[in-house]
Scaffold this motif. Structure first.
Motif, mmCIF file in Angstrom:
data_model
loop_
_atom_site.group_PDB
_atom_site.id
_atom_site.type_symbol
_atom_site.label_atom_id
_atom_site.label_comp_id
_atom_site.label_asym_id
_atom_site.label_seq_id
_atom_site.Cartn_x
_atom_site.Cartn_y
_atom_site.Cartn_z
ATOM 1 N N GLU A 456 0.735 -1.302 -0.046
ATOM 2 C CA GLU A 456 0.017 0.019 0.193
ATOM 3 C C GLU A 456 0.977 1.180 0.031
ATOM 4 O O GLU A 456 1.923 1.282 0.668
ATOM 5 C CB GLU A 456 -0.930 0.188 1.193
ATOM 6 N N HIS A 457 0.336 2.428 -0.701
ATOM 7 C CA HIS A 457 0.932 3.417 -0.861
ATOM 8 C C HIS A 457 0.026 4.598 -0.252
ATOM 9 O O HIS A 457 -1.088 4.815 -0.498
ATOM 10 C CB HIS A 457 1.473 3.837 -2.098
ATOM 11 N N SER A 469 -0.762 31.614 11.189
ATOM 12 C CA SER A 469 0.169 30.945 10.132
ATOM 13 C C SER A 469 -0.751 30.437 9.115
ATOM 14 O O SER A 469 -1.715 30.174 9.137
ATOM 15 C CB SER A 469 1.065 30.185 10.722
ATOM 16 N N GLN A 470 0.157 30.229 7.781
ATOM 17 C CA GLN A 470 -0.398 29.388 6.786
ATOM 18 C C GLN A 470 0.672 28.420 6.403
ATOM 19 O O GLN A 470 1.851 28.488 6.458
ATOM 20 C CB GLN A 470 -0.500 30.220 5.696
ATOM 21 N N SER A 471 0.201 27.155 6.022
ATOM 22 C CA SER A 471 1.270 26.052 5.771
ATOM 23 C C SER A 471 0.192 25.182 4.766
ATOM 24 O O SER A 471 -0.747 25.242 4.752
ATOM 25 C CB SER A 471 1.439 25.295 7.256
ATOM 26 N N ARG A 472 1.217 24.233 4.283
ATOM 27 C CA ARG A 472 0.789 23.330 3.266
ATOM 28 C C ARG A 472 2.043 22.221 3.307
ATOM 29 O O ARG A 472 3.099 22.556 3.156
ATOM 30 C CB ARG A 472 0.686 23.918 1.974
ATOM 31 N N VAL A 473 1.650 20.871 3.484
ATOM 32 C CA VAL A 473 2.666 20.054 3.373
ATOM 33 C C VAL A 473 1.913 18.727 2.665
ATOM 34 O O VAL A 473 0.593 18.454 2.807
ATOM 35 C CB VAL A 473 2.819 19.432 4.931
ATOM 36 N N SER A 474 2.605 17.974 2.146
ATOM 37 C CA SER A 474 1.999 16.641 1.178
ATOM 38 C C SER A 474 3.112 15.648 1.403
ATOM 39 O O SER A 474 3.978 15.079 0.479
ATOM 40 C CB SER A 474 2.235 17.056 -0.075
ATOM 41 N N PRO A 475 2.981 14.879 2.340
ATOM 42 C CA PRO A 475 3.800 13.769 2.795
ATOM 43 C C PRO A 475 3.311 12.394 2.091
ATOM 44 O O PRO A 475 2.164 12.311 1.852
ATOM 45 C CB PRO A 475 3.761 13.592 4.257
ATOM 46 N N ASP A 476 4.037 11.366 2.040
ATOM 47 C CA ASP A 476 3.673 9.995 1.541
ATOM 48 C C ASP A 476 4.326 8.928 2.280
ATOM 49 O O ASP A 476 5.314 9.303 3.181
ATOM 50 C CB ASP A 476 3.610 9.998 0.012
ATOM 51 N N ARG A 477 3.807 7.748 2.263
ATOM 52 C CA ARG A 477 4.427 6.672 3.006
ATOM 53 C C ARG A 477 4.052 5.601 2.325
ATOM 54 O O ARG A 477 3.137 5.195 1.697
ATOM 55 C CB ARG A 477 3.913 6.702 4.469
ATOM 56 N N ASN A 478 4.936 4.370 2.561
ATOM 57 C CA ASN A 478 4.751 3.005 1.941
ATOM 58 C C ASN A 478 4.648 1.834 2.970
ATOM 59 O O ASN A 478 5.322 2.124 4.074
ATOM 60 C CB ASN A 478 5.903 2.827 0.817
ATOM 61 N N ASN A 479 3.601 0.844 2.766
ATOM 62 C CA ASN A 479 3.612 -0.138 3.743
ATOM 63 C C ASN A 479 3.707 -1.505 3.119
ATOM 64 O O ASN A 479 3.137 -1.734 1.874
ATOM 65 C CB ASN A 479 2.118 -0.034 4.648
ATOM 66 N N LEU A 480 4.414 -2.619 3.583
ATOM 67 C CA LEU A 480 4.497 -3.620 2.801
ATOM 68 C C LEU A 480 4.143 -4.714 3.956
ATOM 69 O O LEU A 480 4.911 -4.683 5.129
ATOM 70 C CB LEU A 480 5.938 -4.043 2.305
ATOM 71 N N SER A 507 9.514 5.597 4.163
ATOM 72 C CA SER A 507 9.276 6.819 3.598
ATOM 73 C C SER A 507 10.485 7.807 3.501
ATOM 74 O O SER A 507 11.490 6.983 3.779
ATOM 75 C CB SER A 507 8.051 7.643 4.246
ATOM 76 N N THR A 508 10.444 8.826 2.803
ATOM 77 C CA THR A 508 11.521 9.721 2.887
ATOM 78 C C THR A 508 10.873 11.122 3.529
ATOM 79 O O THR A 508 9.939 11.370 3.568
ATOM 80 C CB THR A 508 12.063 10.059 1.308
ATOM 81 N N VAL A 509 11.829 11.920 4.062
ATOM 82 C CA VAL A 509 11.543 13.213 4.816
ATOM 83 C C VAL A 509 11.218 14.111 3.805
ATOM 84 O O VAL A 509 11.978 14.482 2.667
ATOM 85 C CB VAL A 509 12.515 13.738 5.611
ATOM 86 N N PRO A 525 17.371 13.526 9.346
ATOM 87 C CA PRO A 525 17.687 12.303 8.909
ATOM 88 C C PRO A 525 17.689 12.102 7.323
ATOM 89 O O PRO A 525 17.208 13.041 6.363
ATOM 90 C CB PRO A 525 15.996 11.854 9.111
ATOM 91 N N ASP A 526 18.630 11.261 6.856
ATOM 92 C CA ASP A 526 18.726 11.122 5.344
ATOM 93 C C ASP A 526 18.395 9.717 5.020
ATOM 94 O O ASP A 526 18.347 8.544 6.027
ATOM 95 C CB ASP A 526 20.114 11.157 5.162
ATOM 96 N N GLY A 527 17.904 9.498 3.908
ATOM 97 C CA GLY A 527 17.492 8.142 3.305
ATOM 98 C C GLY A 527 16.140 7.749 3.892
ATOM 99 O O GLY A 527 15.174 8.468 4.111
ATOM 100 N N ASP A 528 16.014 6.268 3.791
ATOM 101 C CA ASP A 528 14.660 5.894 4.530
ATOM 102 C C ASP A 528 14.202 6.217 5.853
ATOM 103 O O ASP A 528 15.572 6.011 6.662
ATOM 104 C CB ASP A 528 14.364 4.163 4.013
ATOM 105 N N VAL A 529 13.127 6.554 6.106
ATOM 106 C CA VAL A 529 12.655 6.866 7.493
ATOM 107 C C VAL A 529 11.479 5.842 7.485
ATOM 108 O O VAL A 529 10.966 5.418 6.713
ATOM 109 C CB VAL A 529 12.393 8.504 7.834
ATOM 110 N N GLY A 530 10.868 6.121 8.948
ATOM 111 C CA GLY A 530 9.827 5.045 9.310
ATOM 112 C C GLY A 530 10.343 4.091 10.369
ATOM 113 O O GLY A 530 11.622 4.117 10.652
ATOM 114 N N PHE A 531 9.759 3.112 10.592
ATOM 115 C CA PHE A 531 9.828 2.250 11.885
ATOM 116 C C PHE A 531 10.435 1.002 11.349
ATOM 117 O O PHE A 531 10.619 0.241 12.020
ATOM 118 C CB PHE A 531 8.549 2.085 12.917
#
Length: 823
Positions: A456-457, A469-480, A507-509, A525-531
């Motif tokens: 899943e993505h 304030s005003q903000s906008r963020v668009s993260p994504d993440r993968n699960n296997l 995911s990536t930062v 953090p660099d590279g893959d992140v997540g648990f």
């Protein structure tokens, strides 16, 4: 814990478009899915077909209309299911030769299984299945094991709400029917359209995996609002209590709830129309069209409901639609497409028990769940399921102007309260796309082995605008997820279900978070992140200690026990928020659950009475909490990374569920049904980080031990239960239902406080709610129905500060055209 605070203020969305980054693995999964589809059609199109037909009857030999009949090799029902007609007859055509079993079930009867049915090409097999009267109907469920499994063969705790229950209760929302499930606390903010959360066995409201026809519909991180789910075109609802991460991965820490859409069974198209109206200018209209023809079955619905609500700016409109299409590609291959869609908008008046209703805060919400599933067999004992899943939802909450909500004539504010609001706009748009594949093999006569993989993505776009304030963020993440499960049976006395799932979260930062971390001087953090990888096991046992004996006062005795662990991934805000006031932590661990239960089911008087007892113990670890410095800035972790979110808290929930059901005898035989349930829950916060307080006389920020440690968890009552007295006859049915909820800790949405001015924890009073429902059938085409809620006109608040509806009613007519008799 966040839900307890967030649900005090209702937010809501018109979602901006977002771009989903689809990994190469998803293209591979999609190609595999279509390759399997093509292969199944080409390989199996040449196979000869056979026929199974029969009749489902009661002990007197009379046909049972509308009984559900499942067909499959041993336990896995890849061949399908159907319903009996008015004479109790059923038919499965164009099935592949092999050895099958039939499982029949109907409301008010025991489940019955016919095994070792040998089917050969170009021949028909006739079967008669007799069902015995019972207080509780057995069911075949899929959520407990991801295969079709009789409840009597599973050692966990499962409740089933079928379409008959939904119809007789005249429910307008799915959450109302879930109030009659032991161990569940349903909490609605105000009336229709209010934020509706469900707490299972003391877990948080985001600890429940919610699926619609196999499609996960939770937000990333587990949250789900039940306010918009309506019951039209539902076959049944399955509720599995206890951790289910061994099957479904993240979010299934406390349980899993699945809605299953009705299939079309009637050879003549059936058209169901209903219209009803009631208090608060409520009205609801539904339309359902269903049927089956040779290799194709269909069922679709549309629903509309609206109300003006109890207060100013309390209106609510909901539009919903569903679709279930089945295609018989060959005797051994089926394709099924399902979809469910909701579009709602409502006013958000706020805590009207304390403040004047906000006149212009609004919310818009839209969601869709879509699935394409291919079931096929590569042998008489080996079946497969390949499924594409897609879900999307958007919420747009906005308040265009700030008002003084302390108008004359409203209740006085509590100490330290405030009576103004602020202008804001918040958009939350999330998507989930994935591919699931599982393979099921029947090994011998009593062993069913399942293996599968889920990919899943998740992606989201959050945008916020307020006076600060005003903000906008668009993260994504993968699960296997990769899972294995084995179901064993020994002499129809012992049933064991054991499995494990390995889950990878990565995911990536996002660039916006990287920029903020660098600007603040934090380690980036660099590279893959997540648990990363984690594993969750589960084992469940059902032992028949005493077999059923006809005409015996003491009947079937079954001992059940299960153990499992669960996880919940961080929300995308907790992991990736770039706001310096809510700075995310990409390396958070998942929240975890360790749980076990043991129970006993005892039948009496030839299955006319039954008592179920279950003891459960849940322990929740690594709960994510918000932490800050005395100046509200992010804290510094040992790695040098700045964040506001860490894994610190622990909590526990232990309790007992007791349920009793009985069918009356004598002159009321099989017509009067009595059901009652009681849940005792002892929940507490066991460990928590220190909290920031501003104590007099200096009011300088200092950290002190969390005063909530040792207290019950928010909005989870220690005592709760229900009772129902039901009457079911040929033309008329009626029910009186009572829901009892004890006092529970709550949150003051005006002062943003969990303690009163004297430092004592805030509790919300308990309440008793009495409802009545009934219907009368004039003929096979027309029936009338009604529902009265809160018969005692109780003045209560499920969420502190948000009054629930007082005495109210709905009534309407249902018209049925076409269809085979009995369906």
């Amino acid at each position: 814990m966040q839900d307890s605070i967030a649900s005090g203020l209702r937010c809501g969305i018109e979602a901006p478009p977002s771009k989903i980054k689809v990994l190469p693995g998803f293209f591979i999964a999609a190609l595999l899915f279509f390759a399997l589809t093509s292969a199944s059609v080409n390989v199996f199109a040449q196979q000869k077909s056979a026929l199974i037909e029969g009749t489902v009857v009661d002990p007197r030999g009379a046909g049972i209309a509308g009984a559900r009949v499942s067909l499959g090799p041993t336990t896995e029902a890849a061949a399908g299911e159907t319903r009996t007609d008015a004479e109790g007859k059923f038919r499965f055509s164009k099935i592949h030769e092999g050895d099958y079993q039939l499982i029949a079930e109907a409301a008010g009867f025991t489940q019955s299984t016919k095994t070792n049915i040998s089917v050969r090409s170009d021949k028909s097999e006739a079967v008669t299945i007799t069902l015995q009267v019972a207080a509780i109907s057995d069911s075949v469920v899929v959520t407990a094991t991801r295969t079709q499994t009789p409840l009597s063969e599973f050692g966990g705790t499962v409740s089933v709400i079928n379409d008959g229950d939904l119809s007789r209760g005249a429910y307008t929302n799915v959450s109302e029917s879930l109030r009659l499930v032991p161990g569940l606390a349903v909490v609605q903010t105000g009336g229709r359209g209010g934020l509706t959360s469900i707490f299972i066995r003391g877990g948080e409201s985001d600890y429940n995996k919610v699926l619609i026809d196999g499609v996960p519909v939770n937000q990333a991180g587990g949250a789900f609002d039940f306010f918009a789910l309506t019951p039209e075109n539902l076959e049944r609802i399955e509720v599995v209590r206890g951790p289910q991460s061994a099957l479904f991965g993240s979010d299934a820490m406390a349980g899993a709830i699945q809605l299953i859409t009705r299939r079309g069974y009637s050879s003549t198209p059936k058209f169901d129309l209903s219209a009803e109206g009631g208090s608060f200018d409520f009205h609801r209209e539904t339309a359902v069209l269903s049927g089956a023809r040779r290799w194709f079955d269909y069922s679709g619905s549309f629903g509309f409901q609206s109300t003006d609500g109890r207060f100013n700016n309390n209106d609510y409109i909901n539009r919903s639609a569903s679709l279930n299409l089945g295609f018989k590609l060959s005797p051994s291959a089926d394709l099924r497409v399902t979809s469910r869609w909701n579009d709602s908008r409502q006013g958000v008046p706020g805590p009207t028990a304390t403040l004047f209703a906000d006149p212009d805060q609004r919310q818009k919400h839209r969601d869709i769940a879509l699935s394409g599933a291919l079931d096929f067999r590569t042998g008489s004992r080996w079946s497969h399921n390949a499924r594409f899943v897609y879900s999307e939802f958007g919420t747009n909450s906005f308040d265009p102007a700030a008002q003084d909500l302390t108008q004359p004539g409203t209740p006085p504010l509590p100490p330290f309260g405030f009576g103004f609001d602020s202008a804001f706009a918040f958009n939350d748009h999330e998507k989930r796309i994935g591919a699931h594949f599982q393979s099921t093999a029947a090994i011998g006569r009593s062993n069913l082995f399942v293996a599968g993989v889920d990919v899943e993505h998740e992606s989201a776009v959050f945008s916020n605008s307020d006076i600060f304030s005003q903000s906008r963020v668009s993260p994504d993440r993968n699960n296997l997820g990769i899972f294995l499960q084995d179901q064993l049976a020994w002499r129809d006395l012992l049933f064991i279900t054991a499995g494990v799932r390995a889950e990878r979260n990565s995911s990536t930062v996002p660039s916006d978070l990287r920029a903020v971390l660098a600007q603040l001087g934090s380690f980036v953090p660099d590279g893959d992140v997540g648990f990363g990888w984690t594993a969750n096991p589960r084992i469940a046992l059902a032992l028949v200690a005493r077999r059923h004996r006809e005409e015996s006062r003491v009947g079937l005795s079954t001992i059940r026990a299960s153990f499992g662990t669960g996880i919940k991934e961080p929300t995308l805000t907790e992991a990736f928020s770039p706001s310096p006031f809510f700075l995310g932590n990409p390396n958070l661990n998942p929240e975890r659950a360790i749980s076990y239960e043991i129970g006993l089911s005892q039948e009496f008087y030839s299955r006319r009475a039954r008592v179920d007892f279950t003891y459960f113990d849940n322990r929740f670890r690594d709960i994510i909490t918000f932490e800050s410095t005395t100046s509200f800035g992010p804290i510094t972790l040992p790695t040098g990374r700045l964040t506001h979110f860490i894994n610190t808290d622990r909590s526990s929930a232990r309790g007992v569920e007791l349920t009793a059901t009985a069918l009356a005898g004598g002159v009321f035989r099989s017509r009067l049904k009595l059901t009652g349930s009681y849940t005792f829950l002892r929940s507490r916060l066991d460990q928590a980080a220190d909290v920031l307080v501003f104590a007099p006389p200096t009011f300088e920020g200092v950290f002190r031990p969390n005063p909530e440690i040792g207290l019950p968890l928010l909005r989870r009552p220690r005592h709760s239960g229900y009772f129902e007295v039901g009457w079911i006859a040929h033309r008329f049915d009626a029910a009186i239902t009572g829901v009892l909820v004890g006092s529970r800790r709550d949150f003051d949405a005006v002062r943003f406080a969990k303690f009163d001015a004297n430092g004592k924890p805030i509790f919300n009073d308990g309440y008793a709610k009495l409802d009545a429902s009934g219907s009368y059938r004039f003929n096979r085409y027309l029936s009338a129905f009604a529902r009265i809620e809160n018969l005692l006109n109780e003045d209560y608040q499920e969420v502190l500060g948000f009054p629930a509806y007082r005495l109210n009613f709905t009534a309407g007519l249902r018209l049925r055209l076409g269809g085979d008799r009995g369906l």
